[in-house]
Design a protein around this motif. Structure first.
Motif, PDB file in Angstrom:
ATOM      1  N   PHE A 121       7.289 -11.726   8.458  1.00 27.92           N
ATOM      2  CA  PHE A 121       5.910 -11.547   7.990  1.00 27.92           C
ATOM      3  C   PHE A 121       5.825 -11.361   6.474  1.00 27.92           C
ATOM      4  CE2 PHE A 121       7.692  -7.478   9.367  1.00 27.92           C
ATOM      5  CZ  PHE A 121       7.602  -6.743   8.204  1.00 27.92           C
ATOM      6  N   CYS A 122       6.973 -11.284   5.800  1.00 24.47           N
ATOM      7  CA  CYS A 122       6.979 -10.753   4.441  1.00 24.47           C
ATOM      8  C   CYS A 122       7.248 -11.830   3.393  1.00 24.47           C
ATOM      9  CB  CYS A 122       8.025  -9.649   4.339  1.00 24.47           C
ATOM     10  SG  CYS A 122       8.062  -8.880   2.723  1.00 24.47           S
TER      11      CYS A 122
ATOM     12  N   VAL B 125       7.969 -11.046   0.209  1.00 30.44           N
ATOM     13  CA  VAL B 125       8.765 -10.485  -0.895  1.00 30.44           C
ATOM     14  C   VAL B 125      10.041 -11.289  -1.212  1.00 30.44           C
ATOM     15  CG1 VAL B 125      10.183  -8.478  -1.545  1.00 30.44           C
ATOM     16  CG2 VAL B 125       7.821  -8.169  -0.850  1.00 30.44           C
ATOM     17  N   PRO B 126      10.832 -11.706  -0.202  1.00 24.35           N
ATOM     18  CA  PRO B 126      12.039 -12.470  -0.565  1.00 24.35           C
ATOM     19  C   PRO B 126      11.706 -13.726  -1.365  1.00 24.35           C
ATOM     20  CG  PRO B 126      12.164 -11.744   1.702  1.00 24.35           C
ATOM     21  CD  PRO B 126      10.762 -11.449   1.247  1.00 24.35           C
TER      22      PRO B 126
ATOM     23  N   HIS C  42      15.692   0.784   4.863  1.00 27.54           N
ATOM     24  CA  HIS C  42      15.599  -0.107   6.031  1.00 27.54           C
ATOM     25  C   HIS C  42      16.436   0.522   7.142  1.00 27.54           C
ATOM     26  CE1 HIS C  42      15.965  -3.562   8.631  1.00 27.54           C
ATOM     27  NE2 HIS C  42      15.092  -4.215   7.882  1.00 27.54           N
TER      28      HIS C  42
ATOM     29  N   CYS D  97      14.969  -8.916  -2.057  1.00 28.13           N
ATOM     30  CA  CYS D  97      15.344  -8.492  -0.712  1.00 28.13           C
ATOM     31  C   CYS D  97      16.057  -9.630   0.008  1.00 28.13           C
ATOM     32  CB  CYS D  97      14.083  -8.100   0.053  1.00 28.13           C
ATOM     33  SG  CYS D  97      14.460  -7.502   1.702  1.00 28.13           S
TER      34      CYS D  97
ATOM     35  N   LYS E  58      16.461  -9.520   3.407  1.00 27.95           N
ATOM     36  CA  LYS E  58      16.262  -9.325   4.846  1.00 27.95           C
ATOM     37  C   LYS E  58      15.459 -10.417   5.560  1.00 27.95           C
ATOM     38  CE  LYS E  58      18.234  -5.268   5.571  1.00 27.95           C
ATOM     39  NZ  LYS E  58      19.655  -5.465   5.248  1.00 27.95           N
ATOM     40  N   ASN E  59      14.515 -11.031   4.842  1.00 31.14           N
ATOM     41  CA  ASN E  59      13.735 -12.103   5.480  1.00 31.14           C
ATOM     42  C   ASN E  59      12.961 -11.725   6.723  1.00 31.14           C
ATOM     43  OD1 ASN E  59      13.808 -14.419   3.876  1.00 31.14           O
ATOM     44  ND2 ASN E  59      16.020 -14.558   4.276  1.00 31.14           N
ATOM     45  N   CYS E  60      12.269 -10.614   6.697  1.00 29.22           N
ATOM     46  CA  CYS E  60      11.351 -10.283   7.796  1.00 29.22           C
ATOM     47  C   CYS E  60      10.322 -11.417   7.857  1.00 29.22           C
ATOM     48  CB  CYS E  60      10.638  -8.964   7.528  1.00 29.22           C
ATOM     49  SG  CYS E  60      11.799  -7.603   7.396  1.00 29.22           S
TER      50      CYS E  60
ATOM     51  N   GLN F  68      13.280  -2.535  -2.485  1.00 30.41           N
ATOM     52  CA  GLN F  68      12.660  -3.097  -1.268  1.00 30.41           C
ATOM     53  C   GLN F  68      13.409  -2.612  -0.039  1.00 30.41           C
ATOM     54  OE1 GLN F  68       9.920  -4.464  -1.656  1.00 30.41           O
ATOM     55  NE2 GLN F  68       9.921  -5.235  -3.736  1.00 30.41           N
ATOM     56  N   THR F  69      14.741  -2.584  -0.121  1.00 31.39           N
ATOM     57  CA  THR F  69      15.550  -1.920   0.911  1.00 31.39           C
ATOM     58  C   THR F  69      16.470  -0.981   0.122  1.00 31.39           C
ATOM     59  OG1 THR F  69      17.131  -3.732   0.851  1.00 31.39           O
ATOM     60  CG2 THR F  69      15.507  -3.805   2.583  1.00 31.39           C
TER      61      THR F  69
ATOM     62  N   ARG G  25      13.534  -8.073  12.347  1.00 30.37           N
ATOM     63  CA  ARG G  25      13.800  -6.766  11.736  1.00 30.37           C
ATOM     64  C   ARG G  25      15.256  -6.311  11.927  1.00 30.37           C
ATOM     65  NH1 ARG G  25      11.368  -4.405   7.828  1.00 30.37           N
ATOM     66  NH2 ARG G  25      11.656  -2.330   8.678  1.00 30.37           N
TER      67      ARG G  25
HETATM   68  S1  SF4 Z   1       9.477  -6.129   4.807  1.00 36.72           S
HETATM   69 FE1  SF4 Z   1      10.917  -5.110   3.434  1.00 36.72          FE
HETATM   70  S2  SF4 Z   1      12.920  -5.541   4.330  1.00 36.72           S
HETATM   71 FE2  SF4 Z   1      11.515  -7.027   5.223  1.00 36.72          FE
HETATM   72  S3  SF4 Z   1      11.664  -8.839   3.893  1.00 36.72           S
HETATM   73 FE3  SF4 Z   1       9.953  -7.598   3.151  1.00 36.72          FE
HETATM   74  S4  SF4 Z   1      10.822  -6.344   1.543  1.00 36.72           S
HETATM   75 FE4  SF4 Z   1      12.545  -7.127   2.759  1.00 36.72          FE
END
Ligand code: SF4
Length: 434
Positions: free
Chosen positions: A159-160, A162-163, A234, A153, A155-157, A197-198, A273
């Motif tokens: 809180f996340c 995943v990236p 997203h 991903c 996006k770099n939210c 993820q998106t 976001r």
């Molecule tokens: S919440 Fe979703 S869109 Fe945001 S960084 Fe995580 S995987 Fe990416």
């Protein structure tokens, strides 16, 4: 054949990866649900929710007796915790034989071989583009299946994690996705869920660039009766073109999952976001206008750092305005290595939990209200198998609105049926096949 026991934590992407791992191992191992008979245990970890590491180490600890009885038992750890922790897992848990990151699944057989040949513990967590090294398809006995269309991903939210654990977004080539879909359709699959993820930003990084709608078009062409779902889009990537496409193609159903996360612009900004509430509501309004009777589900985080009562009330207001059919809601949990974990004004747990309870009560009301519209109506349901609560008596499946529908068990029911809804429960429907 040797036996492999797999424990999967986390999301649909992890479930999909587990199926791929089983396929990769299928020349030498078959899956068992009986831990005692396993020659290999593979733990596929998730670090999105709280206590991920703790869960991993207690799962490993629970294997110590088995390992002492079966010294040749091999233990492997994969998934997001493996990607993040790498070597440290081996240092902390000596029972573990190999650690494999999210971009190295195809290396598992050689890691096992290296361990067996006495080359010591193995760690493979470097980022690789491994789409082409992964086998196409996987063993699937269900009428529904996942197909991963992108990894990572951009996006770099805040809180996340995943990236960090899955890396930047990499789209899977169109031809490979279609080949995997074809294999699954030949296995009898009737519903394909495209995963990313998106998911709706698929194709941006391909050369030449491709659009998500183009992919949907190609998947539908494979079998005009196939039902296609996708998760998670997203809001920033939602386009009128995609909404038009859903409206014009019944195979896409009447359900859209659109993560909200918060109803407050201030909190959305802190979350990074990249959309404001007016834009989110615009998308919802356009979707509802173009796709009559659309069901909308969402994800919401409660108690994000700095969330005030006012911010929280704005979230409740957006929920009432949209009338979500369902939502997945969680209390914010700081993930080490994310920006939000170090933010000031962390919300005390008791306040966050109170807010979560209030939000979930509201959602129950909204769900009850939204389900009323199905009473007496006939909906198309894809029967998936025995009902979770009454497997000997009933079957269950999901409607085009993505609602679980229970019907009496009858022989020879396979695939899509029309069901007249006779009863509404808290979040499921019951009906009779017509
Ligand atoms: S919440 Fe979703 S869109 Fe945001 S960084 Fe995580 S995987 Fe990416």
């Amino acid at each position: 054949m040797r036996k492999v026991f797999v424990k999967t934590f986390g999301c649909q992407m992890n479930e999909y990866d587990t199926k791929k791992v089983l396929k990769i191992l299928s020349n030498e191992y078959e899956e068992t649900s009986n831990l005692e008979e396993a020659d290999l245990v593979f733990i596929n970890t998730c670090s999105v929710r709280d206590k991920a590491e703790q869960k991993l180490y207690s799962a490993i600890g629970a294997l110590s007796k088995l390992k002492s009885q079966k010294p040749n038992l091999k233990i492997g750890v994969g998934g997001c915790v493996a990607q993040q922790e790498g070597e440290r897992i081996i240092q902390k848990a000596e029972l573990v034989d190999f650690v494999v990151g999210t971009h190295n699944l195809s290396l598992i057989p050689s890691l096992i071989k290296n361990v067996e040949q006495g080359r010591g513990k193995q760690v493979a967590v470097d980022y690789r583009d491994e789409w082409e090294s992964l086998p196409l398809g996987y063993n699937n006995s269900s009428v529904t299946a996942f197909v991963s269309i992108s990894r990572g991903c951009d996006k770099n939210c805040s809180f996340c994690i995943v990236p960090k654990t899955r890396g930047p977004e990499v789209s899977r080539p169109l031809e490979e996705i279609l080949r995997e879909c074809k294999i699954l359709l030949l296995q009898g699959v009737k519903e394909i869920t495209l995963l990313g993820q998106t998911v709706n930003s698929w194709g941006k990084d391909l050369k030449p660039k491709k659009r998500f709608v183009h992919l949907l078009q190609e998947v539908i062409k494979l079998d005009p009766r196939v039902r296609v779902r996708f998760t998670s889009p997203h809001p920033q990537e939602m386009s009128s073109e995609l909404l038009d496409f859903i409206a014009e193609h019944p195979q896409l159903g009447k359900h859209m999952h659109l993560p909200l996360q918060s109803g407050s612009d201030r909190i959305l900004k802190l979350m990074n976001r990249n959309y404001k509430i007016w834009r989110y509501l615009d998308i919802v309004a356009e979707a509802k206008e173009k796709i009559p009777d659309l069901s909308i589900s969402t994800d919401i985080i409660v108690g994000f750092p700095g969330e005030t009562d006012e911010d929280f009330n704005q979230t409740l207001n957006v929920m009432k305005q949209v009338e979500f059919d369902s939502s997945f809601s969680f209390v914010f949990s700081p993930r080490p290595g994310t920006k939000a974990a170090g933010m000031p004004n962390q919300v005390p747990k008791n306040i966050a939990l109170q807010r979560l309870q209030e939000l979930q009560e509201l959602q129950k009301e909204l769900t009850r209200k939204r389900l009323q519209r199905f009473l007496g109506k006939t909906v198309e349901v894809l029967i998936e198998g025995p009902a979770a609560k009454t497997p000997d008596l009933d079957l269950q499946g999901r409607s085009e609105h993505n609602v679980y529908v229970v019907v009496n068990r009858k022989p020879d029911i396979d695939g899509f049926v029309n069901v007249k809804i006779t009863e509404i429960n808290s979040n499921t429907l019951r009906g009779e096949i017509v």
